[in-house]
Scaffold this motif. Structure first.
Motif, short mmCIF file in Angstrom:
data_model
loop_
_atom_site.label_atom_id
_atom_site.label_comp_id
_atom_site.label_asym_id
_atom_site.label_seq_id
_atom_site.Cartn_x
_atom_site.Cartn_y
_atom_site.Cartn_z
N LEU A 189 -0.47 -17.36 -15.19
CA LEU A 189 0.92 -16.97 -15.40
C LEU A 189 1.25 -15.72 -14.61
O LEU A 189 2.31 -15.62 -13.97
N ALA A 190 0.34 -14.75 -14.62
CA ALA A 190 0.56 -13.51 -13.88
C ALA A 190 0.66 -13.77 -12.39
O ALA A 190 1.50 -13.20 -11.68
N GLU A 191 -0.19 -14.66 -11.87
CA GLU A 191 -0.16 -14.99 -10.45
C GLU A 191 1.14 -15.70 -10.08
O GLU A 191 1.73 -15.42 -9.03
N ALA A 192 1.58 -16.60 -10.96
CA ALA A 192 2.84 -17.32 -10.69
C ALA A 192 4.02 -16.35 -10.69
O ALA A 192 4.93 -16.46 -9.85
N GLU A 193 4.03 -15.40 -11.62
CA GLU A 193 5.11 -14.41 -11.68
C GLU A 193 5.10 -13.52 -10.44
O GLU A 193 6.15 -13.18 -9.89
N ALA A 194 3.89 -13.17 -9.99
CA ALA A 194 3.80 -12.33 -8.80
C ALA A 194 4.32 -13.05 -7.57
O ALA A 194 5.03 -12.48 -6.74
N ALA A 196 6.55 -15.33 -7.56
CA ALA A 196 8.00 -15.47 -7.71
C ALA A 196 8.73 -14.14 -7.63
O ALA A 196 9.95 -14.09 -7.71
N GLY A 197 7.98 -13.04 -7.47
CA GLY A 197 8.60 -11.72 -7.37
C GLY A 197 9.05 -11.16 -8.70
O GLY A 197 9.92 -10.29 -8.74
N ILE A 198 8.48 -11.65 -9.79
CA ILE A 198 8.85 -11.17 -11.12
C ILE A 198 7.92 -10.03 -11.51
O ILE A 198 6.70 -10.16 -11.47
N GLU A 199 8.52 -8.86 -11.84
CA GLU A 199 7.73 -7.71 -12.24
C GLU A 199 7.71 -7.61 -13.76
O GLU A 199 8.76 -7.66 -14.42
N ARG A 200 6.53 -7.50 -14.29
CA ARG A 200 6.39 -7.37 -15.74
C ARG A 200 6.71 -5.96 -16.20
O ARG A 200 6.37 -4.99 -15.53
N ASP A 201 7.37 -5.82 -17.36
CA ASP A 201 7.59 -4.52 -18.00
C ASP A 201 6.42 -4.31 -18.96
O ASP A 201 6.34 -4.90 -20.02
N GLU A 202 5.47 -3.47 -18.52
CA GLU A 202 4.25 -3.29 -19.30
C GLU A 202 4.52 -2.74 -20.68
O GLU A 202 3.73 -2.91 -21.60
N SER A 203 5.66 -2.06 -20.85
CA SER A 203 5.96 -1.49 -22.17
C SER A 203 6.21 -2.57 -23.20
O SER A 203 6.06 -2.36 -24.40
#
Length: 231
Positions: A189-194, A196-203
């Motif tokens: 999931l993290a690789e797919a988001e990366a 797609a240019g989606i940045e996760r909000d770690e908070s």
């Protein structure tokens, strides 16, 4: 193998208009070819042809009677309307008793793989050579207890009597993979988001962050504090 008899009629008019008239009359346009003979254009009774496919399968053997002559034939291609499922056109291949022909036979999976194992059906059909009048039906493959990496190739299949495998024996028919773990799914999931240019909000992972109050005083209101200062 069942032998279905159909009374055909010669077809002398062609084109979409003629085909529509044939279908409205309850007949299916078709061609009959093979053994070096000229292609014969004809029509088949739609209801009887549908029943033959329903009961005999896609490799059904037909006895087609045309102008008093009987012809043995196999269905090689069937065109159907994607919505109404009406048969629109049929290609028939002439065969003789005792001769060999190649047909595609469905591979059907039965049973369940081992726990935490996912089956991957790579080939839905395999090609077999068999007697034209003794064509095999679907091949059932029992995958009960199969584990990851324990794949089934075309050469592993148990063929019907009298049939010869034409498909490459090394071709993978059914593969087996281990079910992914939660960590693997999270990584994918993290690789797919990366990608797609989606940045996760770690908070978000630690819940909402509540800002601290700017003044940890006695608790009196700002207005009250201001009035006290003025006095």
């Amino acid at each position: 193998m069942a032998d279905f008899r159909l009374a055909a009629q010669s077809r002398t008019e062609f084109g979409k208009g003629s085909a529509r008239r044939d279908r409205r009359a309850g007949r299916v346009p078709a061609v009959l070819y093979g053994h070096g003979q000229d292609v014969v254009h004809l029509t088949l009774p739609a209801r009887e042809f549908a029943a033959a496919l329903r009961n005999g399968g896609t490799n059904v053997l037909l006895t087609v009677t045309l102008d008093g002559t009987e012809h043995l034939a196999l269905t090689k291609a069937v065109q159907r309307d994607p919505i109404s499922r009406e048969h629109k056109h049929v290609d028939l291949l002439l065969v003789r008793r005792g001769e060999k022909t190649v047909v595609d036979v469905p591979v059907i999976i039965v049973g369940d793989a081992a726990p935490d194992t996912i089956s991957n059906h790579q080939l839905n059909t395999v090609s077999l050579e068999a007697d034209a009048t003794q064509l095999p039906g679907p091949i059932e493959v029992d995958i009960t207890g199969r584990t990851a990496g324990n794949g089934i190739t075309a050469g592993d299949l148990v063929l019907p009597a009298g049939a010869t495998l034409v498909t490459d024996p090394e071709a993978l028919v059914i593969g087996f993979l281990g079910a992914p773990t939660a960590a693997q799914l999270e990584e994918e999931l993290a690789e797919a988001e990366a990608e797609a240019g989606i940045e996760r909000d770690e908070s978000d992972a630690d819940g909402d962050v509540v800002p601290e109050p700017s003044d940890a005083g006695s608790g009196e209101s700002m207005d009250a504090a201001s009035n006290s200062a003025d006095s």
